[in-house]
Design an enzyme around this catalytic site. Structure first.
Site, PDB file in Angstrom:
ATOM      1  N   ASP A  95      29.339  44.718 -46.354  1.00  0.00           N
ATOM      2  CA  ASP A  95      28.415  45.700 -46.933  1.00  0.00           C
ATOM      3  C   ASP A  95      27.829  46.642 -45.890  1.00  0.00           C
ATOM      4  O   ASP A  95      26.869  47.365 -46.175  1.00  0.00           O
ATOM      5  CB  ASP A  95      27.295  44.989 -47.692  1.00  0.00           C
ATOM      6  CG  ASP A  95      27.769  44.492 -49.049  1.00  0.00           C
ATOM      7  OD1 ASP A  95      28.694  45.109 -49.612  1.00  0.00           O
ATOM      8  OD2 ASP A  95      27.221  43.500 -49.541  1.00  0.00           O
ATOM      9  N   ASP A 153      33.188  44.541 -54.758  1.00  0.00           N
ATOM     10  CA  ASP A 153      32.140  45.418 -54.221  1.00  0.00           C
ATOM     11  C   ASP A 153      32.621  46.203 -52.992  1.00  0.00           C
ATOM     12  O   ASP A 153      32.136  47.298 -52.715  1.00  0.00           O
ATOM     13  CB  ASP A 153      30.898  44.624 -53.801  1.00  0.00           C
ATOM     14  CG  ASP A 153      30.575  43.444 -54.692  1.00  0.00           C
ATOM     15  OD1 ASP A 153      31.504  42.860 -55.272  1.00  0.00           O
ATOM     16  OD2 ASP A 153      29.398  43.098 -54.793  1.00  0.00           O
TER      17      ASP A 153
END
Ligand code: GLY
Length: 374
Positions: A95, A153
């Protein structure tokens, strides 16, 4: 259809930017994730969501020119760099794009500050370092219990690599992003356009082993936020590469997302959960998908793009009327009714900072501000 929405869009956008500016006076360049009783609680810079509040400051700054907002965003960006260069580096995850695209990359686009460009380059290299060349995927995490896991994601972290390839004229970043996107297209996106949240791979051979439910209800269900990460991520992969396989995948995921929406227009936390009609909603999935649909609409010939733009406007209208918190001065966030991780019992029916981020990004797009950090 879209023109009939313009009045509410302008007022929602103005109210959202005012709320960000008001909150900035209290919080400055903090790191936020979720609310408790309407107030955002602060975190440390290594949280995966740490880029979104400074990112919101920059979205508001680009419209108002308020230098206090820029200064707070810059201070947060300096703290982010610290978090990826001290001991916290050992826990760094996929991320890193969510941390550095809304901050360093966006601030570089807005100000041309070379320190911001350097931080974007650093982050892109850290993301590249997670690539497994045998399996052609970017691994999500580091801890022993989560080895070999690849999650949908990550599609939304690839823009950091595409940006680095263009900015530094180094195609290796782009090649890795394409390789990961092709793997995710094969292993995470199902023929129906629904997605698996998590797929475990053998780290040595690179072979996919099993799908897992992750933050969704079950391995073969359809976690709504995962759908929105895939929708927006594949649309952006197409924007950077012009590879039709990514455009058709983005459309397939978008069609599945739109078809699964309930009549009231706000996504449930998982489209395939048995009690989806009555279970907690996830406004953050709706906000991400709305911005992704607006992106997709710009990539298609106008006749084909219009239904996606209209779906985005309808989604944003439903979020504004059913989840909007801008009327309540005792509340910090822009949207309520978001769900973080229901299987783990975390952050259910709260506000999530990334939902707020994509909500304002999408409202700004509806008013013609199409440039984003992605
Ligand atoms: N990246 C984790 C989430 O969407 O909750």
């Amino acid at each position: 259809m879209m023109t009939t929405h313009l009045e509410w869009v302008a007022s929602a956008r103005a109210a959202a930017e005012t709320r960000v500016t008001t909150l900035a006076a209290r919080l400055g360049g903090a790191y936020l994730h979720a609310t408790r009783e309407g107030r955002y609680i602060t975190h440390s810079a290594d949280e995966w969501t740490s880029g979104f509040w400074p990112g919101l400051l920059l979205l508001a700054y680009r419209c108002s020119g308020d230098h206090e907002l820029l200064a707070a965003a810059t201070a947060a960006e300096v703290g982010l760099e610290q978090a990826v260069t001290d001991d916290r580096l050992l826990l760094l995850h996929h991320d890193v794009g969510f941390q550095f695209s809304p901050t360093a990359v966006m601030r570089y686009k807005l100000t041309s500050d070379l320190a911001a460009r350097r931080r974007g380059f650093l982050a892109a290299n850290l993301l590249m370092g997670r690539f497994n060349p045998v399996g052609a995927f970017i691994e999500a995490w580091n801890t022993e219990d989560r080895r070999g896991l690849v999650i949908i994601d990550t599609m939304m972290n690839l823009p950091l690599l595409f940006w680095a390839a263009e900015t530094f004229n180094q195609p290796r970043f782009r090649n890795v992003a394409i390789a990961h996107a092709r793997t995710a297209m094969r292993t995470h996106v199902r023929p129906s356009g629904e997605t698996h949240h998590v797929v475990r791979f053998d780290q040595e051979t690179g072979a996919p082993q099993e799908a897992r439910g992750g933050q969704g209800y079950a391995p073969d269900s359809c976690w709504s936020r995962g759908q929105s990460w895939a929708l927006y991520g594949f649309a952006l992969a197409y924007r950077y590469t012009h590879l039709n396989e990514f455009l058709s995948t983005a459309c397939r995921v978008a069609d599945s997302f739109i078809a699964a929406l309930p009549p009231e227009g706000v996504p449930p936390w998982d489209f395939a959960a048995p009690d989806a009609a009555t279970s907690p909603r996830d406004s953050s999935a709706g906000a991400i998908a709305a911005s992704g649909l607006l992106e997709l609409a710009t990539l298609l010939p106008s006749g084909e793009g219009l239904p996606y733009a209209n779906a985005a406007a309808d989604l944003l209208h439903a979020l504004t009327t059913r989840c909007g918190m801008l009327h309540d001065p005792a509340y910090d966030a822009l949207l309520g009714h978001a769900t973080g991780n229901l299987p783990k019992g975390q952050n259910i029916d709260v506000s999530l900072i990334y939902g707020d981020y994509y909500y304002l990004e999408a409202l700004q797009k509806l008013e013609g501000l199409h440039e984003t950090c992605w």
